[in-house]
Design an enzyme around this catalytic site. Sequence first.
Site, mmCIF file in Angstrom:
data_model
loop_
_atom_site.group_PDB
_atom_site.id
_atom_site.type_symbol
_atom_site.label_atom_id
_atom_site.label_comp_id
_atom_site.label_asym_id
_atom_site.label_seq_id
_atom_site.Cartn_x
_atom_site.Cartn_y
_atom_site.Cartn_z
ATOM 1 C CE1 TYR A 155 -3.950 2.200 0.743
ATOM 2 C CE2 TYR A 155 -2.534 3.199 2.405
ATOM 3 C CZ TYR A 155 -3.684 3.221 1.641
ATOM 4 O OH TYR A 155 -4.574 4.259 1.780
ATOM 5 C CE LYS A 159 -3.473 5.000 -1.439
ATOM 6 N NZ LYS A 159 -4.528 5.555 -2.305
HETATM 7 P P1 NAP Z 1 -13.275 2.567 1.064
HETATM 8 O O1 NAP Z 1 -14.287 3.087 2.013
HETATM 9 O O2 NAP Z 1 -12.775 1.167 1.220
HETATM 10 O O3 NAP Z 1 -13.840 2.770 -0.427
HETATM 11 C C1 NAP Z 1 -13.078 2.318 -1.512
HETATM 12 C C2 NAP Z 1 -13.739 2.767 -2.799
HETATM 13 O O4 NAP Z 1 -12.910 2.371 -3.895
HETATM 14 C C3 NAP Z 1 -15.090 2.115 -3.047
HETATM 15 O O5 NAP Z 1 -15.907 3.048 -3.712
HETATM 16 C C4 NAP Z 1 -14.764 0.941 -3.954
HETATM 17 O O6 NAP Z 1 -15.850 0.527 -4.760
HETATM 18 C C5 NAP Z 1 -13.672 1.574 -4.800
HETATM 19 N N1 NAP Z 1 -12.770 0.601 -5.443
HETATM 20 C C6 NAP Z 1 -11.982 -0.316 -4.842
HETATM 21 N N2 NAP Z 1 -11.300 -1.020 -5.755
HETATM 22 C C7 NAP Z 1 -11.672 -0.537 -6.962
HETATM 23 C C8 NAP Z 1 -11.334 -0.873 -8.305
HETATM 24 N N3 NAP Z 1 -10.448 -1.833 -8.583
HETATM 25 N N4 NAP Z 1 -11.934 -0.184 -9.298
HETATM 26 C C9 NAP Z 1 -12.828 0.790 -9.038
HETATM 27 N N5 NAP Z 1 -13.177 1.166 -7.789
HETATM 28 C C10 NAP Z 1 -12.615 0.491 -6.769
HETATM 29 O O7 NAP Z 1 -11.961 3.473 1.083
HETATM 30 P P2 NAP Z 1 -11.735 4.974 1.619
HETATM 31 O O8 NAP Z 1 -11.267 4.898 3.016
HETATM 32 O O9 NAP Z 1 -12.859 5.841 1.250
HETATM 33 O O10 NAP Z 1 -10.448 5.354 0.754
HETATM 34 C C11 NAP Z 1 -10.531 6.084 -0.458
HETATM 35 C C12 NAP Z 1 -9.120 6.418 -0.908
HETATM 36 O O11 NAP Z 1 -8.474 7.199 0.082
HETATM 37 C C13 NAP Z 1 -8.234 5.194 -1.148
HETATM 38 O O12 NAP Z 1 -7.383 5.407 -2.240
HETATM 39 C C14 NAP Z 1 -7.427 5.115 0.120
HETATM 40 O O13 NAP Z 1 -6.204 4.471 -0.065
HETATM 41 C C15 NAP Z 1 -7.240 6.597 0.438
HETATM 42 N N6 NAP Z 1 -6.934 6.879 1.835
HETATM 43 C C16 NAP Z 1 -7.837 6.576 2.823
HETATM 44 C C17 NAP Z 1 -7.497 6.841 4.135
HETATM 45 C C18 NAP Z 1 -8.433 6.548 5.279
HETATM 46 O O14 NAP Z 1 -8.021 6.732 6.433
HETATM 47 N N7 NAP Z 1 -9.651 6.107 5.040
HETATM 48 C C19 NAP Z 1 -6.256 7.411 4.441
HETATM 49 C C20 NAP Z 1 -5.369 7.696 3.409
HETATM 50 C C21 NAP Z 1 -5.727 7.432 2.110
HETATM 51 P P3 NAP Z 1 -16.948 -0.548 -4.195
HETATM 52 O O15 NAP Z 1 -17.796 0.195 -3.175
HETATM 53 O O16 NAP Z 1 -17.731 -0.937 -5.403
HETATM 54 O O17 NAP Z 1 -16.182 -1.663 -3.570
#
Ligand code: NAP
Length: 247
Positions: A155, A159
Amino acid sequence: MDLTGKTAVVTGASRGLGRAIAQGMAARGANVAVVYAGNTAAAQQTVATLEALGVKSKAYQCDVAGFDATKQLVADVIADFGGVDILVNNAGIVKDGLALMLKEADFDDVIATNLKGAFNMTKHLYQHFMRKRSGRIINITSVVGLSGNAGQANYSASKAGLVGLTKSIARELAGRGVTCNAIAPGYIESDMTDAMPEKAKEAILAQVPAGRMGQPEDVAALAVFLAGEAAGYITGEVIRVDGGMCM
Ligand code: NAP
């Protein structure tokens, strides 16, 4: 920040940060293409909330890791919306484990979705933005792409790769009026972080000077700003939204 008449493509907009970003942009008048992997009910729910804000929205099921599939996706969105102004590469997954234990597929899958997915979307919109001589690309990276994290070699590498992608695309397209920036969230409440063990959550929270987890809306506010006219001279930046965690 007025985004009226603009069209945004937000990957991973069915849930979490992507949904909040889509809603933030729609609240400023942008039409939004909602891209998701498999959760159709959640994607349709996002679309309904955007339509309730008075903008056009449509859900597209597409695995961003697929080069040909994303090419078709971009063509479909341009046909449906008449063009794209803003690309938010937000779709992301985790498959955590110490590098010693990680399977090859765990590494490949995370790189394919988080890094190659952003490349695919950017590549297929590259000429579209060049011809328009405008565009906004916003990549959602992570603070662990800057600091590294034990148990997240795949991961963190994906990133960190996004940071290099962001700066390279920013350099390539700056002269064409296209900006490319990255947002590095810290510890934000979502399904992704809900899945973490309680002890791990407590340990991370202890490192956040703000003393709270971030909300998806904290990230969305910056994405909306970067998408707007006022951010036209900001490119190649990586901006943390982490409550001071990694300063
Ligand atoms: P999440 O709640 O797990 O949601 C992930 C989203 O990505 C969902 O809409 C999912 O679609 C979609 N997705 C996953 N794999 C995919 C693929 N192969 N093709 C198209 N769509 C895909 O994640 P989140 O926490 O909102 O994170 C969003 C982004 O922010 C990510 O890149 C994550 O690494 C980054 N981020 C998050 C955090 C945090 O603390 N949450 C911190 C730093 C960075 P489905 O609903 O259809 O599965």
